[in-house]
Design a protein around this motif. Sequence first.
Motif, PDB file in Angstrom:
ATOM      1  N   GLU A 164       6.071  -1.802 -10.409  1.00 28.43           N
ATOM      2  CA  GLU A 164       4.659  -2.239 -10.211  1.00 28.43           C
ATOM      3  C   GLU A 164       3.633  -1.240  -9.729  1.00 28.43           C
ATOM      4  OE1 GLU A 164       2.129  -4.688 -11.123  1.00 28.43           O
ATOM      5  OE2 GLU A 164       4.186  -5.546 -11.166  1.00 28.43           O
ATOM      6  N   ALA A 165       4.109  -0.318  -8.767  1.00 30.02           N
ATOM      7  CA  ALA A 165       3.537   0.767  -8.201  1.00 30.02           C
ATOM      8  C   ALA A 165       3.338   1.963  -9.051  1.00 30.02           C
ATOM      9  CB  ALA A 165       4.139   1.281  -6.991  1.00 30.02           C
ATOM     10  N   LEU A 166       4.196   2.066 -10.081  1.00 29.47           N
ATOM     11  CA  LEU A 166       4.035   3.245 -11.028  1.00 29.47           C
ATOM     12  C   LEU A 166       2.825   2.984 -12.057  1.00 29.47           C
ATOM     13  CD1 LEU A 166       7.781   4.445 -11.200  1.00 29.47           C
ATOM     14  CD2 LEU A 166       5.670   5.964 -10.027  1.00 29.47           C
ATOM     15  N   LYS A 167       3.195   1.514 -12.399  1.00 24.74           N
ATOM     16  CA  LYS A 167       1.899   1.249 -13.532  1.00 24.74           C
ATOM     17  C   LYS A 167       0.570   1.402 -13.154  1.00 24.74           C
ATOM     18  CE  LYS A 167       2.778  -3.000 -15.087  1.00 24.74           C
ATOM     19  NZ  LYS A 167       3.093  -4.415 -14.989  1.00 24.74           N
ATOM     20  N   GLN A 168       0.343   1.402 -11.826  1.00 19.17           N
ATOM     21  CA  GLN A 168      -0.971   2.041 -11.440  1.00 19.17           C
ATOM     22  C   GLN A 168      -1.216   3.405 -11.738  1.00 19.17           C
ATOM     23  OE1 GLN A 168      -2.783  -1.017 -10.667  1.00 19.17           O
ATOM     24  NE2 GLN A 168      -0.713  -1.603 -10.840  1.00 19.17           N
ATOM     25  N   ASP A 169      -0.258   4.150 -12.013  1.00 19.17           N
ATOM     26  CA  ASP A 169      -0.331   5.597 -12.047  1.00 19.17           C
ATOM     27  C   ASP A 169      -0.159   5.967 -13.340  1.00 19.17           C
ATOM     28  OD1 ASP A 169      -0.160   8.399 -11.271  1.00 19.17           O
ATOM     29  OD2 ASP A 169       1.802   8.328 -11.939  1.00 19.17           O
ATOM     30  N   GLY A 170      -0.102   5.152 -14.372  1.00 15.74           N
ATOM     31  CA  GLY A 170       0.119   5.227 -15.757  1.00 15.74           C
ATOM     32  C   GLY A 170       1.089   4.455 -16.623  1.00 15.74           C
ATOM     33  N   PHE A 171       1.297   4.402 -17.630  1.00 12.08           N
ATOM     34  CA  PHE A 171       1.885   3.447 -18.717  1.00 12.08           C
ATOM     35  C   PHE A 171       3.493   3.952 -18.261  1.00 12.08           C
ATOM     36  CE2 PHE A 171       4.248   2.107 -22.277  1.00 12.08           C
ATOM     37  CZ  PHE A 171       3.504   0.782 -22.735  1.00 12.08           C
ATOM     38  N   THR A 172       4.055   2.752 -17.903  1.00 16.05           N
ATOM     39  CA  THR A 172       5.406   2.971 -17.223  1.00 16.05           C
ATOM     40  C   THR A 172       6.584   2.095 -18.156  1.00 16.05           C
ATOM     41  OG1 THR A 172       4.467   3.074 -15.081  1.00 16.05           O
ATOM     42  CG2 THR A 172       7.042   2.538 -15.228  1.00 16.05           C
ATOM     43  N   ALA A 173       7.454   2.692 -18.603  1.00 10.90           N
ATOM     44  CA  ALA A 173       8.626   2.176 -19.375  1.00 10.90           C
ATOM     45  C   ALA A 173       9.944   2.259 -18.295  1.00 10.90           C
ATOM     46  CB  ALA A 173       9.037   3.000 -20.415  1.00 10.90           C
ATOM     47  N   MET A 174      10.767   1.210 -18.682  1.00  5.09           N
ATOM     48  CA  MET A 174      11.941   0.857 -18.013  1.00  5.09           C
ATOM     49  C   MET A 174      13.252   1.002 -18.836  1.00  5.09           C
ATOM     50  SD  MET A 174      13.524   0.206 -14.659  1.00  5.09           S
ATOM     51  CE  MET A 174      15.068  -0.282 -14.283  1.00  5.09           C
ATOM     52  N   VAL A 175      14.149   1.574 -18.408  1.00  2.00           N
ATOM     53  CA  VAL A 175      15.404   1.471 -19.092  1.00  2.00           C
ATOM     54  C   VAL A 175      16.494   1.083 -18.281  1.00  2.00           C
ATOM     55  CG1 VAL A 175      17.134   2.866 -20.665  1.00  2.00           C
ATOM     56  CG2 VAL A 175      15.018   3.623 -20.443  1.00  2.00           C
ATOM     57  N   GLY A 176      17.252  -0.142 -18.601  1.00  2.00           N
ATOM     58  CA  GLY A 176      18.029  -0.881 -18.010  1.00  2.00           C
ATOM     59  C   GLY A 176      19.066  -1.752 -18.391  1.00  2.00           C
ATOM     60  N   GLU A 221       0.713  -1.201  -0.118  1.00  2.00           N
ATOM     61  CA  GLU A 221      -0.035  -0.118   0.032  1.00  2.00           C
ATOM     62  C   GLU A 221       0.843   1.137   0.000  1.00  2.00           C
ATOM     63  OE1 GLU A 221      -3.545   1.945   2.578  1.00  2.00           O
ATOM     64  OE2 GLU A 221      -3.076   0.086   3.136  1.00  2.00           O
ATOM     65  N   HIS A 222       1.934   1.279   0.676  1.00  2.00           N
ATOM     66  CA  HIS A 222       2.904   2.413   0.661  1.00  2.00           C
ATOM     67  C   HIS A 222       3.405   2.670  -0.538  1.00  2.00           C
ATOM     68  CE1 HIS A 222       2.992   2.299   5.343  1.00  2.00           C
ATOM     69  NE2 HIS A 222       3.392   3.500   5.049  1.00  2.00           N
ATOM     70  N   TYR A 223       3.816   1.713  -1.316  1.00  2.00           N
ATOM     71  CA  TYR A 223       4.349   1.700  -2.702  1.00  2.00           C
ATOM     72  C   TYR A 223       3.354   2.379  -3.570  1.00  2.00           C
ATOM     73  CZ  TYR A 223       8.666  -0.669  -1.926  1.00  2.00           C
ATOM     74  OH  TYR A 223       9.927  -1.094  -1.558  1.00  2.00           O
ATOM     75  N   LEU A 224       2.062   1.852  -3.423  1.00  2.00           N
ATOM     76  CA  LEU A 224       1.062   2.289  -4.226  1.00  2.00           C
ATOM     77  C   LEU A 224       0.863   3.776  -4.120  1.00  2.00           C
ATOM     78  CD1 LEU A 224      -1.455  -0.572  -4.524  1.00  2.00           C
ATOM     79  CD2 LEU A 224       0.284  -0.067  -6.147  1.00  2.00           C
ATOM     80  N   ASN A 225       0.714   4.016  -2.757  1.00  2.00           N
ATOM     81  CA  ASN A 225       0.451   5.723  -2.651  1.00  2.00           C
ATOM     82  C   ASN A 225       1.482   6.681  -2.661  1.00  2.00           C
ATOM     83  OD1 ASN A 225      -2.211   4.532  -2.014  1.00  2.00           O
ATOM     84  ND2 ASN A 225      -1.809   4.271   0.337  1.00  2.00           N
ATOM     85  N   HIS A 226       2.851   6.084  -2.252  1.00  2.00           N
ATOM     86  CA  HIS A 226       4.104   7.093  -2.337  1.00  2.00           C
ATOM     87  C   HIS A 226       5.109   7.288  -3.331  1.00  2.00           C
ATOM     88  CE1 HIS A 226       2.230   8.110   1.720  1.00  2.00           C
ATOM     89  NE2 HIS A 226       2.318   6.899   2.021  1.00  2.00           N
ATOM     90  N   ALA A 227       5.082   6.045  -3.907  1.00  2.00           N
ATOM     91  CA  ALA A 227       6.131   5.904  -4.912  1.00  2.00           C
ATOM     92  C   ALA A 227       6.195   7.023  -6.005  1.00  2.00           C
ATOM     93  CB  ALA A 227       6.080   4.447  -5.646  1.00  2.00           C
ATOM     94  N   LYS A 228       4.900   7.408  -6.464  1.00  2.00           N
ATOM     95  CA  LYS A 228       4.703   8.272  -7.710  1.00  2.00           C
ATOM     96  C   LYS A 228       5.046   9.579  -6.895  1.00  2.00           C
ATOM     97  CE  LYS A 228      -0.111   8.741  -5.961  1.00  2.00           C
ATOM     98  NZ  LYS A 228      -1.419   8.309  -6.543  1.00  2.00           N
ATOM     99  N   ASN A 229       5.310  10.009  -5.555  1.00  2.00           N
ATOM    100  CA  ASN A 229       5.706  11.240  -5.180  1.00  2.00           C
ATOM    101  C   ASN A 229       7.065  11.560  -5.119  1.00  2.00           C
ATOM    102  OD1 ASN A 229       2.899  11.518  -4.312  1.00  2.00           O
ATOM    103  ND2 ASN A 229       3.219  10.691  -2.515  1.00  2.00           N
ATOM    104  N   TYR A 230       7.917  10.456  -5.746  1.00  2.00           N
ATOM    105  CA  TYR A 230       9.349  10.821  -5.833  1.00  2.00           C
ATOM    106  C   TYR A 230       9.900  10.658  -6.981  1.00  2.00           C
ATOM    107  CZ  TYR A 230       9.196  10.251  -0.564  1.00  2.00           C
ATOM    108  OH  TYR A 230       8.519  10.400   0.754  1.00  2.00           O
TER     109      TYR A 230
END
Length: 782
Positions: A513-525, A488-497
């Motif tokens: 995983e949390a950011l995907k709930q906020d919108g389409f998320t791409a990762m470069v690695g 729950e913390h990840y879902l509520n707070h990750a988007k704030n950083y």
Amino acid sequence: MPDRQSLQRKSLEIARIAARHLFLPINAIIFGVVILLIVFGDAQEGLFLGAVVLVNIALGFGQDVRAWFTLEKLQILTAVRIHRINDDGTETEVMLPEIRKGDRLRIKLGDQVPCDSTLLLSNGVEINEGLITGESDTIQKKTGDELLAGSVITAGGGVIKVETPFAESRVAKMAEGLKRYTTNPSPIQLSIQKIIEYTVYTLLATIALVVIRGALVHEPQLRIVENIGALASVLVPQGLVVTVTLLFTFGGAHFYNRHVLLQEVNATEKFGHIKNLCVDKTGTLTENELTVERMLIPAHEDLSRARTFAAAYVQGSQDSSQLVSAMEKYLAGEQAPEIADTLPFSSWRQYGGVCIPGSKSECILAGAPEAFIGKLEPSERVWLQAVIDEQTRDGKHVTCIVRATESTPQVPRTLGSEKLSIVAVFVQSNKLREGIQDAIAFFQNRGVTIRVLTGDHPETAHVVAQRCGIRNADKVITGVEMNTWDVEHYLNHAKNYTVFARIKPEQKERIIEALKQDGFTAMVGDGANDALSLKKADLGIAMAEGAAAARQVSAVILTKNSFVELPGGVQLADSMIENIEIYASIFMNQTFLSFFLFLILTLLNHDFPLAPLNISYINYFAIGMPGALVAYWAIRPHERTIAVSKRPFLERVLPLPFALALLQTAAAIGVFYFSLTHGLTSSSLLVLFFIALGYFYFLLAPSFHTGRLNWVQSLQLAGLGIFECIVLLVTLQIPLVQTFFMIAPPTAAGAYFTIVLALITAAAMFLLALMLLRYRTTNESR
């Protein structure tokens, strides 16, 4: 030479492509019409219609196969390779499909275990089975242990014996699912499939109407069949599916020219949906090559001994990372003592180490200062913290070398009660990538939020993010602070950083995983520690020289290992999507126009005047020639930073062709009745009218769907109009064309009336399109 499994796979893919072109509802209906035409005595039209359909199928199939081969060749360029140990001890680099049961393979950090295997030789091998089990913990493996296919080597290296053929492994199935040419329809393709599904239902209902009407008015059976063939030709937009697939695939070759390789055909569409873009610091924002600026030692430490201990770790750890390579260059010529035990560096553990044998064995550890600082003497802790604060303020990377104060024959796998003493601190730096500020600005101007996920120090990451121009770079959090977070913390707070520093791989995964709930998320690695996050992301983007595991789970690979190449790929993706919209709009306008005219004339008790071959002739001008220009535009994008609309594809495409088709149909009925009252051939006038309206619609569509039309495109549109006029005038004078397509040149009076009415209709189309554009703009601004 291709092996049997490779040939079987290719044969199966070609069979899938053939089935996609051949076994279609529209083909079944049209071939049924062909048979009925021949049965009812009109063999010429039946054979001509069958020939046209077969040629179109053959052309589509040939283009599709060519596109698939092009994609296959591109993917081979970055295919994962592994070293196979031969019987004589030499090693051969092989591709994964060449692996056979019983082969001995050398594995290293970042590799993905290709097959179920037995570990024959271990040099501190640690694996992560997260891609198989979903668990993020690392597992230490020893000689004789089983390694599951799909596991990622997170530390160390060794030799394995293959127990199952590659073709039967999880990795093979995963790679096949990721790269299969016909897999995973994109949202656009799903939308088009939905159109086809509904139009097939509409077609069946309308066929029933045609048959019932024909029976009531005692219409000849041949005429009923011709009407059904014409209706099938105009209503089911099956060619749209093939064209979109080909645009996506041929676009892949042009992505490669921009140093962006698509491992998944439909990744094109995903570029335009990115809301969160997560990147690493080293290798993405900065150059991948680190440089040691200096080595600092505390007052109590001897410089010679510090260099010896550091060299012991560098040469004994067998770590090939850029960080250790930079330390090795700095210590060039330093002799290292004998090593008794090794613990490879792991991102999960955040340190590695070696043991030096002797009467009092020395254990040397290297890694992030935070891993050791709590176990130092207070005075050393103060000194180290001062060094960290001073260096990270300038964006430097700090690596700490420590030793255990008590003798131990083995490197501790976890740091419990051990007491440590500082040996040296390496201060390292790497330059920002050239063009990184422009690349960051490109994405941020599109409304994309850039987030930095790194194992580096928070202040170093903060400084680098600021220098790159990343917005809200002061919103920093560390992995230690996130240790107590639940889901729950990840879902509520990750988007704030914006900056996540000193995080572990499993934390990266949870952030994604949390950011995907906020919108389409791409990762470069690029590292083995990124594999789980890349797999979790909506769009995984890996570096060509990154870990094999990272490349295998990613949909996109940057072939020049540079994030700054990504904006060029995104611009091309925008262009592809925009022009697919334009082409779909043109296609649907002709479909709506023909269907509305067919329906109204049927209800008014008139036969539909256009035969299937008339429709084919119209489509060459109204769809085929504009489509060629649209394809040219698609692969040559113009500079822009605003993303394409994120509204659903059908909402973007259907309103304009539907509304304008109603207006066009009213005008087409006028042409039909003019031909009746003047004793003219209605099909000839309607063919001319449809072609003219198709061109005028194409003049409007680009501006409506993209919001701009530059002067080069305007000249190209004018040139297309001239070309179509010349082709039309020439082909209408050729008897073979007239016979084949069942058309005749219109009379002068009929042509004059049709052209004037087409121009008037075009003016009305322009006004209606302008009203729709204003309505859309008003709604989007709310």
